[in-house]
Design a protein around this motif. Sequence first.
Motif, mmCIF file in Angstrom:
data_model
loop_
_atom_site.group_PDB
_atom_site.id
_atom_site.type_symbol
_atom_site.label_atom_id
_atom_site.label_comp_id
_atom_site.label_asym_id
_atom_site.label_seq_id
_atom_site.Cartn_x
_atom_site.Cartn_y
_atom_site.Cartn_z
ATOM 1 N N TYR A 67 0.916 -1.180 0.031
ATOM 2 C CA TYR A 67 -0.025 0.011 0.043
ATOM 3 C C TYR A 67 1.046 1.204 0.002
ATOM 4 C CZ TYR A 67 -3.819 -3.160 0.812
ATOM 5 O OH TYR A 67 -4.849 -4.160 0.704
ATOM 6 N N ASP A 68 2.141 1.189 -0.082
ATOM 7 C CA ASP A 68 2.919 2.285 -0.207
ATOM 8 C C ASP A 68 2.823 2.796 -1.679
ATOM 9 O OD1 ASP A 68 3.857 2.095 2.206
ATOM 10 O OD2 ASP A 68 5.860 1.661 1.892
ATOM 11 N N SER A 69 3.026 4.216 -1.923
ATOM 12 C CA SER A 69 2.881 4.749 -3.211
ATOM 13 C C SER A 69 4.297 5.525 -3.572
ATOM 14 C CB SER A 69 1.511 5.821 -3.280
ATOM 15 O OG SER A 69 0.523 5.141 -3.082
ATOM 16 N N ILE A 70 4.666 5.171 -4.938
ATOM 17 C CA ILE A 70 6.025 5.885 -5.198
ATOM 18 C C ILE A 70 5.454 6.608 -6.465
ATOM 19 C CG2 ILE A 70 8.205 5.388 -6.020
ATOM 20 C CD1 ILE A 70 6.893 2.707 -4.651
ATOM 21 N N LEU A 71 6.197 7.942 -6.649
ATOM 22 C CA LEU A 71 5.879 8.876 -7.714
ATOM 23 C C LEU A 71 7.239 9.436 -8.274
ATOM 24 C CD1 LEU A 71 4.103 10.618 -9.276
ATOM 25 C CD2 LEU A 71 3.937 12.307 -7.265
ATOM 26 N N THR A 72 7.493 9.183 -9.437
ATOM 27 C CA THR A 72 8.626 9.761 -10.054
ATOM 28 C C THR A 72 8.139 11.284 -10.592
ATOM 29 O OG1 THR A 72 8.410 8.612 -12.033
ATOM 30 C CG2 THR A 72 10.073 7.828 -10.522
ATOM 31 N N MET A 73 8.893 11.982 -10.629
ATOM 32 C CA MET A 73 8.705 13.364 -11.271
ATOM 33 C C MET A 73 9.233 13.483 -12.544
ATOM 34 S SD MET A 73 6.679 14.367 -8.950
ATOM 35 C CE MET A 73 6.445 15.249 -7.636
ATOM 36 N N LYS A 74 9.091 14.757 -13.327
ATOM 37 C CA LYS A 74 9.382 14.870 -14.765
ATOM 38 C C LYS A 74 11.117 14.719 -14.802
ATOM 39 C CE LYS A 74 9.809 18.348 -18.340
ATOM 40 N NZ LYS A 74 9.485 19.657 -18.977
ATOM 41 N N ASP A 75 11.594 13.874 -15.764
ATOM 42 C CA ASP A 75 13.004 13.652 -15.711
ATOM 43 C C ASP A 75 13.389 12.928 -14.826
ATOM 44 O OD1 ASP A 75 13.068 15.165 -18.255
ATOM 45 O OD2 ASP A 75 13.379 17.049 -17.045
ATOM 46 N N SER A 76 12.780 12.161 -13.862
ATOM 47 C CA SER A 76 13.147 11.435 -12.942
ATOM 48 C C SER A 76 12.871 9.950 -13.186
ATOM 49 C CB SER A 76 12.381 11.673 -11.554
ATOM 50 O OG SER A 76 12.852 13.184 -11.415
ATOM 51 N N ASN A 77 13.658 8.938 -12.495
ATOM 52 C CA ASN A 77 13.445 7.565 -12.521
ATOM 53 C C ASN A 77 13.930 7.110 -11.236
ATOM 54 O OD1 ASN A 77 16.280 7.074 -12.748
ATOM 55 N ND2 ASN A 77 15.945 7.437 -15.027
ATOM 56 N N ALA A 78 13.557 5.669 -11.010
ATOM 57 C CA ALA A 78 13.869 5.055 -9.714
ATOM 58 C C ALA A 78 13.909 3.417 -10.042
ATOM 59 C CB ALA A 78 12.755 5.312 -8.802
ATOM 60 N N ASN A 79 14.746 2.787 -9.257
ATOM 61 C CA ASN A 79 15.071 1.272 -9.416
ATOM 62 C C ASN A 79 15.006 0.835 -8.237
ATOM 63 O OD1 ASN A 79 16.296 -1.218 -9.810
ATOM 64 N ND2 ASN A 79 17.000 -0.427 -11.705
ATOM 65 N N PHE A 80 13.911 -0.326 -8.078
ATOM 66 C CA PHE A 80 13.741 -0.953 -6.894
ATOM 67 C C PHE A 80 14.056 -2.550 -7.132
ATOM 68 C CE2 PHE A 80 10.964 2.574 -7.196
ATOM 69 C CZ PHE A 80 10.917 3.040 -5.844
ATOM 70 N N ALA A 81 14.480 -3.051 -5.818
ATOM 71 C CA ALA A 81 14.699 -4.618 -5.846
ATOM 72 C C ALA A 81 13.709 -5.036 -4.825
ATOM 73 C CB ALA A 81 15.936 -5.055 -5.369
ATOM 74 N N PHE A 82 12.763 -6.036 -5.301
ATOM 75 C CA PHE A 82 11.919 -6.604 -4.527
ATOM 76 C C PHE A 82 12.439 -8.118 -3.725
ATOM 77 C CE2 PHE A 82 9.473 -4.029 -6.942
ATOM 78 C CZ PHE A 82 8.416 -3.515 -6.423
ATOM 79 N N ASN A 83 12.056 -8.270 -2.714
ATOM 80 C CA ASN A 83 12.349 -9.456 -2.031
ATOM 81 C C ASN A 83 12.465 -10.847 -2.756
ATOM 82 O OD1 ASN A 83 12.270 -7.648 0.288
ATOM 83 N ND2 ASN A 83 10.633 -8.446 1.200
ATOM 84 N N ASP A 84 11.691 -11.088 -3.917
ATOM 85 C CA ASP A 84 11.635 -12.225 -4.585
ATOM 86 C C ASP A 84 12.753 -12.085 -5.714
ATOM 87 O OD1 ASP A 84 10.301 -10.453 -6.239
ATOM 88 O OD2 ASP A 84 8.835 -11.482 -6.677
ATOM 89 N N GLY A 85 13.280 -11.051 -5.631
ATOM 90 C CA GLY A 85 14.357 -10.764 -6.738
ATOM 91 C C GLY A 85 14.191 -10.000 -7.864
ATOM 92 N N THR A 86 12.529 -9.721 -8.132
ATOM 93 C CA THR A 86 12.135 -8.920 -9.156
ATOM 94 C C THR A 86 12.885 -7.392 -9.235
ATOM 95 O OG1 THR A 86 10.115 -10.129 -9.211
ATOM 96 C CG2 THR A 86 10.204 -8.089 -10.350
ATOM 97 N N ASN A 87 13.060 -6.770 -10.257
ATOM 98 C CA ASN A 87 13.669 -5.741 -10.324
ATOM 99 C C ASN A 87 12.616 -4.886 -11.065
ATOM 100 O OD1 ASN A 87 16.040 -5.584 -9.238
ATOM 101 N ND2 ASN A 87 16.825 -6.734 -10.832
ATOM 102 N N LEU A 88 12.364 -3.326 -10.523
ATOM 103 C CA LEU A 88 11.395 -2.542 -10.916
ATOM 104 C C LEU A 88 11.867 -1.314 -11.288
ATOM 105 C CD1 LEU A 88 8.565 -1.473 -11.543
ATOM 106 C CD2 LEU A 88 8.330 -0.701 -9.398
ATOM 107 N N GLU A 89 12.031 -0.915 -12.695
ATOM 108 C CA GLU A 89 12.393 0.593 -12.902
ATOM 109 C C GLU A 89 11.410 1.541 -13.471
ATOM 110 O OE1 GLU A 89 15.093 2.604 -16.412
ATOM 111 O OE2 GLU A 89 15.857 0.693 -15.329
ATOM 112 N N MET A 90 11.099 2.487 -12.674
ATOM 113 C CA MET A 90 9.949 3.549 -12.854
ATOM 114 C C MET A 90 10.419 4.587 -13.976
ATOM 115 S SD MET A 90 8.100 3.767 -9.280
ATOM 116 C CE MET A 90 7.120 5.078 -9.685
ATOM 117 N N GLY A 91 9.829 4.667 -14.909
ATOM 118 C CA GLY A 91 10.413 6.067 -15.747
ATOM 119 C C GLY A 91 9.662 7.330 -15.173
ATOM 120 N N PRO A 92 9.888 8.509 -15.897
ATOM 121 C CA PRO A 92 9.608 9.692 -15.527
ATOM 122 C C PRO A 92 8.044 9.734 -15.431
ATOM 123 C CG PRO A 92 11.158 9.835 -17.371
ATOM 124 C CD PRO A 92 10.811 8.384 -17.211
#
Length: 183
Positions: A67-92
């Motif tokens: 239930y946490d929310s993550i927001l990337t703003m203009k020209d921003s990005n973020a990379n997350f590692a999940f406990n199961d090994g999955t990787n998530l990259e969020m675009g701008p």
Amino acid sequence: MNRRLVVVAICFFLFFAYLLNREFNFTDNQDGNSIAVLKVKNRDVQARKSKSLSWDDANPGEHFQYYDSILTMKDSNANFAFNDGTNLEMGPDSLVVLEPPLEKQFAMRLNLKQGTATIRLKKGEKLETKNKSILANEDATIRLSSDPENNEDAIFIEEDTDPNKDSGLNTTTKVSPITISSL
């Protein structure tokens, strides 16, 4: 009269100190319920924890839970590692809500509200989106796109561009890298 005023002031102070402590405890998320950690952020990335009303700067090493929310703003990005090994990259200009899965075999449900998200799945890993379940039949990179203004959602399979990697697939029996099912 002054004694009563002092007692009331102390009670208010203790009450607000309790609320402030509770807010910090809710937003810390290092209590073992973490499902992901922010590995890398570029520019402005905000997070709203599940029990909070405010958006705060997200920082590398910060833990996230359902239930946490993550927001990337203009020209921003973020990379997350999940406990199961999955990787998530969020675009701008993207907004993701991490939700518990509807089906037990999934580790989490990724609710992409807007923008783009790229997920790397290994063979056999499963991902649940807001209305689809995805099973990786082989290692796959999946890009999700959501445009709420046009009410459009899309799932793209990105090609593996590594020429040295043998997919191990016989061309006569090639299977799709993912299986998509409706929820």
